[in-house]
Design a protein around this motif. Structure first.
Motif, short mmCIF file in Angstrom:
data_model
loop_
_atom_site.label_atom_id
_atom_site.label_comp_id
_atom_site.label_asym_id
_atom_site.label_seq_id
_atom_site.Cartn_x
_atom_site.Cartn_y
_atom_site.Cartn_z
N CYS A 231 49.48 -22.42 -6.18
CA CYS A 231 50.92 -22.74 -6.19
C CYS A 231 51.71 -21.74 -5.36
CB CYS A 231 51.46 -22.75 -7.62
SG CYS A 231 50.72 -23.98 -8.70
N LYS A 232 51.30 -20.46 -5.43
CA LYS A 232 52.07 -19.40 -4.76
C LYS A 232 51.82 -19.35 -3.25
CE LYS A 232 50.68 -16.31 -7.85
NZ LYS A 232 50.29 -17.13 -9.01
N HIS A 235 54.86 -21.88 -2.74
CA HIS A 235 56.05 -21.30 -3.37
C HIS A 235 55.87 -19.78 -3.38
CE1 HIS A 235 57.27 -25.35 -4.58
NE2 HIS A 235 56.03 -25.54 -4.99
N ALA A 238 57.85 -16.91 -5.58
CA ALA A 238 57.92 -17.04 -7.04
C ALA A 238 57.73 -15.70 -7.75
CB ALA A 238 56.87 -18.03 -7.54
N GLU A 239 56.93 -14.79 -7.19
CA GLU A 239 56.65 -13.52 -7.86
C GLU A 239 57.75 -12.48 -7.63
OE1 GLU A 239 51.94 -12.91 -8.27
OE2 GLU A 239 52.65 -12.87 -6.19
N ALA A 244 61.58 -19.98 -6.88
CA ALA A 244 60.20 -20.08 -6.39
C ALA A 244 60.16 -20.43 -4.91
CB ALA A 244 59.44 -21.14 -7.19
N HIS A 299 62.30 -16.43 -11.61
CA HIS A 299 60.86 -16.60 -11.48
C HIS A 299 60.15 -15.25 -11.39
CE1 HIS A 299 61.77 -20.83 -10.64
NE2 HIS A 299 60.49 -21.07 -10.83
N VAL A 303 56.97 -15.07 -13.57
CA VAL A 303 55.73 -15.18 -12.80
C VAL A 303 55.24 -13.82 -12.33
CG1 VAL A 303 54.63 -16.25 -10.79
CG2 VAL A 303 56.39 -17.49 -12.05
N ASP A 309 51.55 -18.62 -16.06
CA ASP A 309 51.10 -19.68 -15.18
C ASP A 309 52.24 -20.67 -14.95
OD1 ASP A 309 48.53 -18.64 -15.05
OD2 ASP A 309 47.89 -19.73 -16.84
N CYS A 310 52.24 -21.28 -13.78
CA CYS A 310 53.29 -22.26 -13.46
C CYS A 310 53.30 -23.41 -14.47
CB CYS A 310 53.08 -22.82 -12.05
SG CYS A 310 53.08 -21.56 -10.76
N GLN A 311 52.10 -23.77 -14.97
CA GLN A 311 51.99 -24.90 -15.89
C GLN A 311 52.70 -24.66 -17.22
OE1 GLN A 311 49.63 -23.61 -14.08
NE2 GLN A 311 48.40 -25.17 -13.07
N HIS A 314 56.18 -25.96 -16.06
CA HIS A 314 56.21 -27.18 -15.24
C HIS A 314 55.17 -28.21 -15.63
CE1 HIS A 314 59.23 -25.48 -12.64
NE2 HIS A 314 58.50 -24.41 -12.43
#
Length: 384
Positions: A231-232, A235, A238-239, A244, A299, A303, A309-311, A314
């Motif tokens: 994901c990163k 995006h 995000a960190e 993100a 984020h 994150v 985790d993104c999940q 999301h």
């Protein structure tokens, strides 16, 4: 001599209620009908446009057998991802082009998938011109409006009529022997209407399940699931940032400079990426998750620092062809998450200043640290 009443009060009430509902439906239907009227494309009559619409929907020719245009190219929005371009997308693409280029795209398509889909299509030139007129008109007036559903409103009004009848029966009519019957009707109707009002009030401003049509059809299932892209990678802020971030089209071209035809989408969607890069025109993505202005969310904290985790927020994005809002993002949802979530405390240097909590963990006095234990539920963290 007393003049006889032609209509008793009870019948008059029902007649007025019926008239109100009838006028409401008629006015609503007239508004929808007016909004759906078509303009006329230069050089084509309204009959040409309507004839093209019939061909597009497979209503013509009369002996037609097989899949129509609308079987693949949907006119209305769908709650699932249709990889074929919509009728509106095709209309916009070919609105400024001549008939020959439109004809070639159907009879001599580019790409393996499109060639397979269009194999066997045989329409007369006049029929294709009618379809082109229909699509040109669609590009000019916009997509076909979705007719509003008033079923829930009619049910709500019906229970309102029951409440009115029950009150009149209890106070004035008194025709029913057992008074418990209108009382039960009254309480049940009030309970239903109260439940509807409460649910709709809670949903106000929330958009759980929201899944808008994006300018480019993008599947997280293919990218994050099947191809295993982190994901990163897309995006990438995000960190370290509040947001993100949305990947630039140049990042997409890292792969799509080679991959120009998708296994499901063909060339139509990927060509939009190439066109955006070549013409230096940004893609206007539609924001999916949007918190109120009075709420702060970062984020970087969740994150970057908390290593979530993104999940977590999301949902299973790696399984979503059509990205939708997974959680309702309500205050209660956030607060409960802070109460229930164990912080990755000991192995994370970000929390090394919490010496008292570290000592309690080392001694065994504390089994785990929740997010609320380090101030996640303090009002000023989100509302400052």
């Amino acid at each position: 001599m007393k003049r006889p009443t032609l209509v008793n009060p009870k019948c008059r009430l029902y007649l007025l209620a019926s008239l109100f509902i009838f006028l409401f439906i008629c006015s609503n239907a007239a508004r929808v009908s007016a909004s759906g009227e078509s303009s006329v494309v230069d050089g084509h009559s309204l009959e040409d446009i309507r004839r093209g619409e019939r061909f597009f929907k497979g209503l013509l020719p009369f002996n037609f057998k097989g899949e129509s245009c609308v079987s693949c190219h949907n006119i209305l929005s769908s709650d699932s991802l249709n990889w074929n371009p919509s009728a509106m997308a095709i209309a916009i693409k070919y609105a400024g082009r001549d008939f020959e280029s439109f004809k070639a795209s159907i009879e001599q398509p580019v790409g393996a998938m499109l060639s397979q889909k269009h194999a066997g299509i045989a329409l007369e030139e006049e029929d294709l011109k009618a379809v082109k007129a229909y699509l040109d008109n669609m590009a000019m007036v916009g997509p076909q409006p979705v007719k509003p559903s008033i079923n829930q409103l009619l049910i709500f009004l019906f229970f309102g009529m029951l409440i009115t009848w029950a009150l009149l029966e209890l106070i004035f009519f008194r025709k029913i022997k057992y008074r418990i019957i209108p009382l039960i009707v009254l309480l049940a109707s009030l309970g239903y209407q109260g439940k509807v009002i409460n649910e709709e009030a809670i949903k106000l401003g929330r958009s759980q399940g929201y899944a808008p049509d994006q300018p480019i059809k993008f599947s997280h299932k293919i990218h994050a699931g099947d191809n295993g892209i982190d994901c990163k990678y897309c995006h990438h802020t995000a960190e370290d940032s509040k947001s993100a971030g949305i990947p630039a089209m140049n990042l997409c071209m890292n792969c799509h400079v080679i991959v120009r035809e998708g296994s499901q989408s063909g060339k139509f969607e990927i060509a939009k990426i190439v066109d955006a890069v070549d013409n230096k025109k940004p893609v206007e993505w539609i924001r999916l998750h949007n918190l109120p202005d009075h709420v702060f969310f970062s984020h970087a904290i969740h994150v970057g620092s908390a290593k979530l985790d993104c999940q977590t927020c999301h949902g299973p994005v790696e399984e979503m062809d059509l990205m939708r809002q997974h959680a309702d993002l309500s205050m209660g949802w956030c607060v409960n998450c802070h109460r229930e979530t164990d912080v990755k405390f000991q192995e994370n240097g970000y929390y090394q200043t919490f010496k008292n909590l570290h000592d309690q963990l080392d001694k065994g006095d504390l089994q785990a640290v929740k997010a609320q234990d380090i101030g996640a539920n303090d009002c000023m963290r989100c509302h400052y």
